[in-house]
Design a protein around this motif. Structure first.
Motif, PDB file in Angstrom:
ATOM      1  N   UNK A 333      64.194 -21.756  85.251  1.00 64.27           N
ATOM      2  CA  UNK A 333      63.177 -21.050  84.606  1.00 64.27           C
ATOM      3  C   UNK A 333      62.000 -20.465  85.868  1.00 64.27           C
ATOM      4  N   UNK A 334      62.301 -19.176  86.004  1.00 67.08           N
ATOM      5  CA  UNK A 334      61.392 -18.741  87.394  1.00 67.08           C
ATOM      6  C   UNK A 334      60.083 -18.698  87.099  1.00 67.08           C
ATOM      7  N   UNK A 335      59.187 -18.694  88.197  1.00 62.20           N
ATOM      8  CA  UNK A 335      57.708 -18.347  88.070  1.00 62.20           C
ATOM      9  C   UNK A 335      57.734 -16.962  88.532  1.00 62.20           C
ATOM     10  N   UNK A 336      56.705 -16.030  87.665  1.00 59.58           N
ATOM     11  CA  UNK A 336      56.915 -14.796  87.938  1.00 59.58           C
ATOM     12  C   UNK A 336      55.431 -14.331  88.203  1.00 59.58           C
ATOM     13  N   UNK A 337      54.960 -13.119  88.605  1.00 56.27           N
ATOM     14  CA  UNK A 337      53.588 -12.577  88.816  1.00 56.27           C
ATOM     15  C   UNK A 337      54.077 -11.087  89.226  1.00 56.27           C
ATOM     16  N   UNK A 338      53.094 -10.273  89.021  1.00 51.37           N
ATOM     17  CA  UNK A 338      53.023  -8.921  89.608  1.00 51.37           C
ATOM     18  C   UNK A 338      51.843  -8.725  90.698  1.00 51.37           C
ATOM     19  N   UNK A 339      52.331  -8.285  91.922  1.00 52.23           N
ATOM     20  CA  UNK A 339      51.281  -7.972  92.709  1.00 52.23           C
ATOM     21  C   UNK A 339      51.294  -6.544  93.134  1.00 52.23           C
ATOM     22  N   UNK A 340      50.382  -6.124  93.588  1.00 48.05           N
ATOM     23  CA  UNK A 340      50.358  -4.593  93.901  1.00 48.05           C
ATOM     24  C   UNK A 340      49.612  -4.338  95.317  1.00 48.05           C
ATOM     25  N   UNK A 341      50.159  -3.661  96.277  1.00 48.19           N
ATOM     26  CA  UNK A 341      49.354  -3.433  97.499  1.00 48.19           C
ATOM     27  C   UNK A 341      48.285  -2.457  97.143  1.00 48.19           C
ATOM     28  N   UNK A 342      47.193  -2.353  97.949  1.00 48.59           N
ATOM     29  CA  UNK A 342      45.985  -1.630  97.919  1.00 48.59           C
ATOM     30  C   UNK A 342      45.700  -1.191  99.307  1.00 48.59           C
ATOM     31  N   UNK A 343      45.672   0.256  99.718  1.00 53.15           N
ATOM     32  CA  UNK A 343      45.193   0.612 101.133  1.00 53.15           C
ATOM     33  C   UNK A 343      46.124   1.827 101.398  1.00 53.15           C
ATOM     34  N   UNK A 344      45.550   2.448 102.511  1.00 55.96           N
ATOM     35  CA  UNK A 344      46.017   3.731 103.084  1.00 55.96           C
ATOM     36  C   UNK A 344      47.447   3.550 103.617  1.00 55.96           C
ATOM     37  N   UNK A 345      48.112   4.655 103.813  1.00 57.13           N
ATOM     38  CA  UNK A 345      49.607   4.588 104.258  1.00 57.13           C
ATOM     39  C   UNK A 345      49.274   3.950 105.915  1.00 57.13           C
ATOM     40  N   UNK A 346      50.252   3.170 106.269  1.00 60.05           N
ATOM     41  CA  UNK A 346      50.433   2.566 107.564  1.00 60.05           C
ATOM     42  C   UNK A 346      49.493   1.530 107.854  1.00 60.05           C
ATOM     43  N   UNK A 347      48.744   1.138 106.954  1.00 62.59           N
ATOM     44  CA  UNK A 347      47.828  -0.206 106.964  1.00 62.59           C
ATOM     45  C   UNK A 347      48.415  -1.381 107.112  1.00 62.59           C
ATOM     46  N   UNK A 348      50.142  -1.320 106.795  1.00 58.93           N
ATOM     47  CA  UNK A 348      50.837  -2.667 106.904  1.00 58.93           C
ATOM     48  C   UNK A 348      51.188  -3.172 105.446  1.00 58.93           C
ATOM     49  N   UNK A 349      51.028  -2.213 104.597  1.00 59.71           N
ATOM     50  CA  UNK A 349      51.540  -2.791 103.169  1.00 59.71           C
ATOM     51  C   UNK A 349      52.821  -3.176 103.069  1.00 59.71           C
ATOM     52  N   UNK A 350      53.735  -2.592 103.659  1.00 57.42           N
ATOM     53  CA  UNK A 350      55.266  -3.010 103.407  1.00 57.42           C
ATOM     54  C   UNK A 350      55.450  -4.562 103.993  1.00 57.42           C
ATOM     55  N   UNK A 351      54.871  -4.585 105.222  1.00 58.79           N
ATOM     56  CA  UNK A 351      55.001  -5.783 106.015  1.00 58.79           C
ATOM     57  C   UNK A 351      54.271  -7.019 105.076  1.00 58.79           C
ATOM     58  N   UNK A 352      53.380  -6.854 104.482  1.00 56.80           N
ATOM     59  CA  UNK A 352      52.471  -7.922 103.417  1.00 56.80           C
ATOM     60  C   UNK A 352      53.570  -8.107 102.251  1.00 56.80           C
TER      61      UNK A 352
END
Length: 513
Positions: A333-352
């Motif tokens: 049984x998996x552990x689940x969560x929902x995370x969202x990034x917050x920040x302007x474009x090119x701040x590194x959200x995709x890497x996070x």
């Protein structure tokens, strides 16, 4: 006859190209004659039930099938089928006269390029996995769909080999613990099949049963001329190849996890889904990965039945148990969560977001990708209109809810600069009963400008944001409220330690990681 032919073909005068020397590689189904620049593959006259090369006509047919199928992904390796004519004493390649057999001519490539060997040298990189995901996604996009009336691909056809695995494994086991584990795995497979049967049938109706590769693992991928090439597709058995695209991808995911490369497996699945948009298939992924692991487990036991050396028998049995344990892990049984990034474009959200993918098995949904999937023909004004933006966020939240219900954690990679957008995401977390996290991404403007320039120079990022857009985002952003702050974690994206610290905090607060 075929062994004699192999010997007779080791004559440099037969070839219209220089021959550096001859080396013969033999498997249980073929001989491969290496000459230096080219390799010539000759199929053995064998019949194993699942494979029948016993007649010359069958060998000719499957040579052409191997050429056709593998030219989809490796046209520079698979070149042509040639008749072997003449006599055993004086054979000719492509000549006139009676046909003795057929060979598949291939470009010879160094075994050092196989990704399994690249891994053994410690040189396997995430970029290799990303490129392979694109190769597989392109193959699946172009692959022929299995007609709805075809018997293959139905739910029952999918389950038949799953059941066969358990039937064939059980008589080969003696240890009580192994037999008990097998019973639990079989019960899980049956329960899961019952739950998934409507979706399995729907997948066939929706066209996801296609002419796939059938045998995707690191030893069937090579680096050639700096490109990742997938080769050695299964040509000899349609049921192994006419399968759900997710089953095809699951083989590689399982192979990576078996090799201890769980983060690369997660990266691969995310890259593949991002390219295909087939997030519905996630519901089937654990089932198919378990099936693939049990196929490998069964093959190990087949070797055990033929092995007399006690030390080697212990090694083989350990290998079986490793695969069985891997299959069992997919029932957890998996552990689940929902995370969202917050920040302007090119701040590194995709890497996070990718760090959460690799660390926790989260599925990343990128607004830049999904926006263009939703509006493939829109011009820039339409693409970034408020109506398109609202539809994009609504789509992200619908997809997130479905993925959470499929049993996977989710990270939504978008700016989330407006409170209403963040509240809508939080509502998804509450409705599905999972923890909610805001990844508050920050970096100095000079860093953002540098990253933006680097991204634009590479020309591969799906984002169209410019510096002017970023400054407008910064001016119009709505700060996190006190309630939102309680769900957020701040990351200085230009500092590796900041992201590492966040990962450890998440790990310490969520069970199962």
């Amino acid at each position: 006859m075929t062994q004699s032919l192999i010997e007779a073909l080791q004559n440099p005068a037969l070839y219209p190209h220089p021959v550096e020397g001859f080396e013969v590689i033999e498997t249980h189904i073929s001989w491969v004659l290496l000459t230096g620049q080219y390799a010539y593959k000759l199929k053995k006259p064998v019949n194993f039930g699942f494979l029948d090369f016993s007649s010359r006509e069958a060998r000719e047919h499957f040579c052409h099938e191997e050429l056709r199928l593998n030219q989809r992904t490796a046209p520079d390796i698979y070149l042509e089928v040639l008749p072997v004519t003449g006599s055993l004493e004086a054979p000719q390649l492509g000549g006139n006269g009676p046909v003795l057999d057929h060979v598949l001519k291939m470009r010879q490539f160094p075994q050092s390029g196989l990704l399994s060997n690249v891994l053994a040298r410690g040189e396997l990189m995430p970029a290799h996995i990303d490129a392979l995901a694109r190769e597989i996604a392109d193959l699946h996009a172009e692959a022929k769909r299995v007609p709805i009336e075809h018997v293959l691909g139905s739910a029952e056809a999918v389950m038949a080999p799953v059941r066969q695995n358990f039937e064939q494994i059980r008589p080969l086991l003696e240890d009580a613990a192994d037999l008990t584990q097998l019973e639990h795995l079989e019960a899980w497979a049956e329960d899961t099949f019952t739950r998934l049967q409507p979706l399995l049938d729907q997948r066939k109706g929706d066209g996801f049963i296609r002419e796939c590769h059938g045998d995707i693992h690191l030893a069937n991928v090579t680096l050639l001329d700096d490109h990742v090439l997938l080769f050695d597709c299964i040509e000899f058995n349609e049921p192994f190849r006419l399968i759900d695209v997710v089953s095809d991808a699951a083989f590689l995911a399982m192979d990576l996890e078996d090799r201890g490369l769980k983060s690369l497996s997660r990266r691969f699945i995310n890259a593949y889904l991002e390219l295909t948009g087939d997030y519905q298939g996630l519901t089937l992924l654990p089932f198919y990965k378990a099936y693939r692991a049990m196929v490998r487990a069964k093959i190990s036991l087949f070797r055990l039945a033929q092995e007399q050396d006690p030390v080697e028998r212990v090694v083989i049995l350990r290998q079986y148990r490793n695969y069985a344990a891997l299959a069992e892990s997919y029932s957890a049984i998996p552990t689940r969560f929902l995370a969202i990034t917050h920040g302007v474009s090119a701040v590194g959200k995709s890497h996070v977001a990718m760090r959460l993918v690799e660390a926790f098995g989260a599925i990343r949904l990128r607004s830049d990708v999904e926006r263009k999937r939703l509006f493939p023909t829109a011009d820039e004004a339409e693409l970034y209109s408020s109506a398109a933006t609202q539809a994009t966020y609504s789509h992200l939240h619908q997809q997130a809810a479905a993925i959470l219900l499929a049993g996977f954690p989710v990270v939504l990679d978008a700016t989330y600069l407006k409170q209403a957008q963040r509240q809508a995401a939080h509502a998804v977390a509450e409705q599905t009963g999972v923890p909610f996290l805001i990844l508050d991404c920050q970096a100095p403007e000079a860093v953002i400008v540098a990253w933006l320039a680097e991204r634009q120079a590479e020309g591969r990022d799906p984002s169209d944001a410019t510096l002017e857009v970023i400054r407008a985002q910064e001016a119009g952003r709505e700060p996190l409220s006190d309630v939102e702050q309680s769900h957020s974690g701040r990351i200085a994206t230009h500092e590796a330690a900041s992201l590492d610290s966040l990962i450890e905090r998440i790990r310490s607060h969520l069970p199962g990681f």
